[in-house]
Every structure is written in C-alpha cells, then in structure tokens.
Write a protein that holds these residues in place. Sequence first.
Motif, mmCIF file in Angstrom:
data_model
loop_
_atom_site.group_PDB
_atom_site.id
_atom_site.type_symbol
_atom_site.label_atom_id
_atom_site.label_comp_id
_atom_site.label_asym_id
_atom_site.label_seq_id
_atom_site.Cartn_x
_atom_site.Cartn_y
_atom_site.Cartn_z
ATOM 1 N N UNK A 32 0.536 -0.619 0.042
ATOM 2 C CA UNK A 32 -0.095 -0.147 0.030
ATOM 3 C C UNK A 32 0.634 1.043 0.221
ATOM 4 N N UNK A 33 1.610 1.130 -1.174
ATOM 5 C CA UNK A 33 2.377 2.488 -1.056
ATOM 6 C C UNK A 33 2.119 3.962 -1.446
ATOM 7 N N UNK A 34 1.789 4.538 -0.325
ATOM 8 C CA UNK A 34 0.833 5.958 0.091
ATOM 9 C C UNK A 34 1.033 6.909 -0.162
ATOM 10 N N UNK A 35 2.781 6.341 -1.420
ATOM 11 C CA UNK A 35 3.409 8.068 -1.637
ATOM 12 C C UNK A 35 3.109 7.724 -3.890
ATOM 13 N N UNK A 36 2.118 7.451 -3.876
ATOM 14 C CA UNK A 36 2.023 7.318 -5.062
ATOM 15 C C UNK A 36 2.008 9.282 -6.741
ATOM 16 N N UNK A 37 2.520 8.940 -7.371
ATOM 17 C CA UNK A 37 2.810 9.352 -7.906
ATOM 18 C C UNK A 37 3.449 8.910 -9.106
ATOM 19 N N UNK A 38 2.173 9.417 -10.724
ATOM 20 C CA UNK A 38 2.918 7.799 -11.371
ATOM 21 C C UNK A 38 4.013 8.439 -11.717
ATOM 22 N N UNK A 39 4.313 7.081 -12.416
ATOM 23 C CA UNK A 39 5.662 7.033 -13.066
ATOM 24 C C UNK A 39 7.598 6.877 -12.099
ATOM 25 N N UNK A 40 6.319 7.807 -11.262
ATOM 26 C CA UNK A 40 7.367 7.928 -10.100
ATOM 27 C C UNK A 40 7.875 6.988 -8.957
ATOM 28 N N UNK A 41 6.312 6.694 -8.483
ATOM 29 C CA UNK A 41 6.592 5.145 -7.358
ATOM 30 C C UNK A 41 6.041 4.479 -7.686
ATOM 31 N N UNK A 42 5.558 3.166 -7.863
ATOM 32 C CA UNK A 42 4.625 2.499 -8.378
ATOM 33 C C UNK A 42 5.023 1.384 -7.408
ATOM 34 N N UNK A 43 3.990 0.253 -7.647
ATOM 35 C CA UNK A 43 4.230 -0.732 -7.058
ATOM 36 C C UNK A 43 4.452 -2.137 -7.633
ATOM 37 N N UNK A 44 5.866 -2.742 -7.370
ATOM 38 C CA UNK A 44 6.609 -3.143 -7.679
ATOM 39 C C UNK A 44 6.675 -5.006 -7.606
ATOM 40 N N UNK A 45 5.623 -4.617 -6.782
ATOM 41 C CA UNK A 45 5.053 -6.050 -7.126
ATOM 42 C C UNK A 45 3.726 -6.306 -7.287
ATOM 43 N N UNK A 46 3.018 -5.715 -7.316
ATOM 44 C CA UNK A 46 1.721 -5.743 -8.512
ATOM 45 C C UNK A 46 2.678 -5.678 -10.118
#
Lengths: 318, 232
Positions: free
Chosen positions: A267-281
């Motif tokens: 539940x990466x709460x720092x979602x910024x498209x392109x910058x932060x991604x959920x690597x497991x997903x």
Amino acid sequence: MLRAILLLLSIAVLQATENQSCLKCHGMANLAEQTGPGRRLHSYHVAPSGFEHSNHHSLRCSDCHVQGYSQYPHAAAKTIPDCLGCHQNNSAFLDGSKERSLLLRDMEKMKTEFEQSAHHSALKDSFTCVHCHNPHRFADQRGKNLSFEERIEWSNAVCLNCHNSEKQINELKTKEYVYRTPEEIHAWLPSTEMHWKKVRCVDCHADFSGMERNEEERFSHKINPKEKAVRNCKECHSTESILTTRVYQMNMRKAREEEGLITAILWNNSYVIGATRNRWLDLFSLTLLVSGVGGIAIHAYARYYVYRKNRREKNDGE
Amino acid sequence: MENKHSSLGESHLDRFFYPLWLRIWHWLNAGLFLLLIASGVSMHFSSLEKPLIPFEAASLLHNVSGILLTINYAWFVVANFVSGNYRQYIPVFKNIFARLFLQARYYLYGMFRGEDHPFHISRKRKFNPLQQLAYVVVVYYFIPFVIGSGILLFFPELAPENFLGFSGITPVAIFHISIGYMLTFFMVVHVYLATHGETIWENFHGMITGYHSGHIETHPQSKDESSKEGKP
C-alpha cells in the motif's frame, strides 16, 4: 530540589510578566504604523495565542529584541533581531538532541543557500528569515506525528502566507510588479489543487543540487528565480524523479518505519504516476503477460508445426 | 453477400453476425485500447532518458483516449440494449465447467488432432463458452471498473480522502493499473484467439464486413442440447 523548582518558577513568572507587559500593546490586532517608502502600513501585532504555541514560547521578548526597548513608549525597531545569534554556534541553543545538532550544522548551509536565493537577489537585506519563519508563531513541525498531507500543508503555508496575499507582496516589492495569485501563475499545471496537496512548493522552486540524500526533509533555502522552476513533468513523473529523492523518499521511509515493510510496499501511500510504482504488482502482472505471450508463442508454433505436417502428408498422399 | 456457404440453404441473414454499430464500437475500442496501453505504459514506466512517449503527450493522449473510451462504452451499452445484443452476454451456467473444459481442451489438444470446433457459433449464440465468460468479465466488469477508476484519477478530488487508512488516490491508482494489466492481457489473448477461425484472417474479416464466413450452426438448439450433455 525545592530551590531549583522555585528558581524555575520565578524565571517563568518573570518571563510571563515581561512578555505580558509587551503584549498589552502588541497583542492588539490593530497596532500598526505608516512608515517607510510609500508610507506603507506596517503591523506590530503579535498574536498571543500564536506565540504561546510557537517554538519561541519559552523566550522573553527581550531575548531577541535587545536594544531600545527598556523605556515605554519605545521607538520603532532600528535593528532586525539576529536569528543566527541564537541559531548558529550558540551552545545555549544546543540541548543535545539530534535534531538541534542537525539544525545547527545546517544553519551555515542555509545561510549560503539563502544568499543565493531569488528572494535575497531581489530584496537584499529587506528580506530576512522572519519573512518566511515568523518568529512569533513559527512552530517547527518536524518530528511531529503529522500525516504526509499535513506536512505538505505546513511547508506550503510558509510560502503561501506571502504569495497568497497581494498586500504582503506589495509591502515587500522593490520594483513595479503586477501581483498574480498562485492559481493564476500555475494555471498551466494539470490537477493544480492535487499537486499542492501532494508536493511542497520548494520541491519545484528550490535548487536541491548539492544536498545530501538524507537531507530530503530539509529543503534548500536557495529558492530559484521563477524561470528556473521545474516545469518539465518528467522531472517528477519518472523513475529518476526528483521527488523520489526528496519529500516522497522521506514519506516512503517513514511509511516503512511506521507500517512495516510489506504494508508499505503493498500500500505504497506515496503514489506518483511514473515516479513511484508498486513493484510487486508490476512484477506479478509482467510475469503474467510474459507467460501469456510465451504460451501463445509455443501454441502458435505447435499450430504451425501441425499445419506443415498435415500439408506434407497431404502432398505425399497425392 | 455471396459466399461459399450460401449453397447450403442458409439465408443471407444467417451469416450477418456483426451489425455496423457493433463493428464501429469494436474497432474504436481496439484503437483506443492500444493508445491507452501505449500512453499508460509510457507514463507508468516513465523515464527521463528514454521516454516511450513524452510525458505531457502521453498524459494528454491517455486522458483524451480515456474520455473517448467512456463515450464509446456508453454508446455500446445503449446500442447493446436496444439491439438485443445484450442477450449474447447472458451466461448459461448449466454444465458451464464441462463446456469450458471442452473449449479449453480443443484449444490445447483437439485442434492439433484435427478435431472440429466443439461449439459452432450462430446468430443466436456468437460466443463459445470461454469467449462468453471472458467477454462478460471484460465488458461488464473490467471496462466499467477501469473507466470508474480512471474518472477518479481524472478528478482526484472525487476519490475518497481516506481508504482503510491510506490516501484514497493510491488504492484507486493501484486498482486502475491492475485492471489495465488484465485488459492488456485480455487483448493479447483475444487477438491471438481471433486467429482460430477456419483461416487465420476469417474472424478479422468478419469483424470488418459483418459477415461470418466460417462454419455456423443453423440449428443452435440441437447444438446446445448436445453441449448440455457434455458432448461436442
């Protein structure tokens, strides 16, 4: 023990008494004077409740306002209180805490950064620490249990305090300047409100070059001129994003500390498209896709093989 | 349209499977899917050094394509209902696992042995059991979900402030991306399975002209009966 308590008590009483006598006048909201170039109205108001909750609440007024205030009524301040007198190289200010030590260490850097900032370039000595960090109400929120959005809001309030106010800007301006609201200036920015809730002003407007990675919670005091502000979306929305090395890195680290590694990753709460991604997903989905394409390739080859075999048998039969 | 099967006594109409509105929706959907996948991947895996599409362009492309996809889907829902095509999507649950198995067996084994398609299609039943299951999930769940989450990302102020203790936008974004991955997977498999007509191009041709040129079931009832018994 009793003596120590009495001593502390008497200091507190004296301090409160002195501050109260100052606030008798300065606590009035309409205490102001027309002064300086253009006879602008300068407020001398200090909100008592704001001061009580500020970082300086334990100080006496005369600790900073040193000269020329012994008699009443006193003349307007001739000297600007010296922030660095306390905040730099002052052992009395050191209480042994890590944060204070870092602050003292950073102060020299901050001074250099500030002297290179657009504020200092444009306004010279008429712009000082107190214009952003109002000493009568400044309350450092670092280390406090604030949400990410609250930390952003607190940081941005420092800038918006002036930039949201035409009056404040007009009081400071040294040349002809047509005031534009932050909304007007940032009209080009998609989802403007969203950006302001999720990004600090300084993340786009300050020069972070030369800062260490562990300094992300502190920001550079070298505020760039507007021409150098970040306008390229990719600088934030990419894997090498400046945000991932600034405020969002801090947020992710904090999340890992508070919520645990797995929760923070899932539940990466720092979602910024392109910058932060959920690597497991990404890993799971890309594995599925690659497996699917691989399966299709094998299936297609088997079809082709059977097709060739059938055609050969048919030709042989003829 | 004259075709090789007209001599079998089938009416011209028996082969007209895909009306114009459906073909327009289908190909628009396909084109928009490709644009959304390309722009979505470009933004998601955005790189300063090697951008697939420049971020600003990808963002605009994704937003515009998303809006067009939403309009196209609204058009599909209305036309699907008015034309009665929605009946194609009503799942038949009886013996569903046996029929799914038969279809999967055909793809994985039977077709290599030269066996006939286990379920021939007809105007009344255009989808084989696997297709029907996949299309129901994609058309009635995945596409509305991806549109809904896309709208929330487009207007982030509409997203819940807090969701299970997290900033609302994060779960919405993760949900949107997950569905995006699944739709991409669907599209890859869909295109490949479309090559499983009597010729590789038969199904593509049918979706352009509207006419299905392969073998059809002119008495679907009897086929259904046999399939209920688990027999191809």
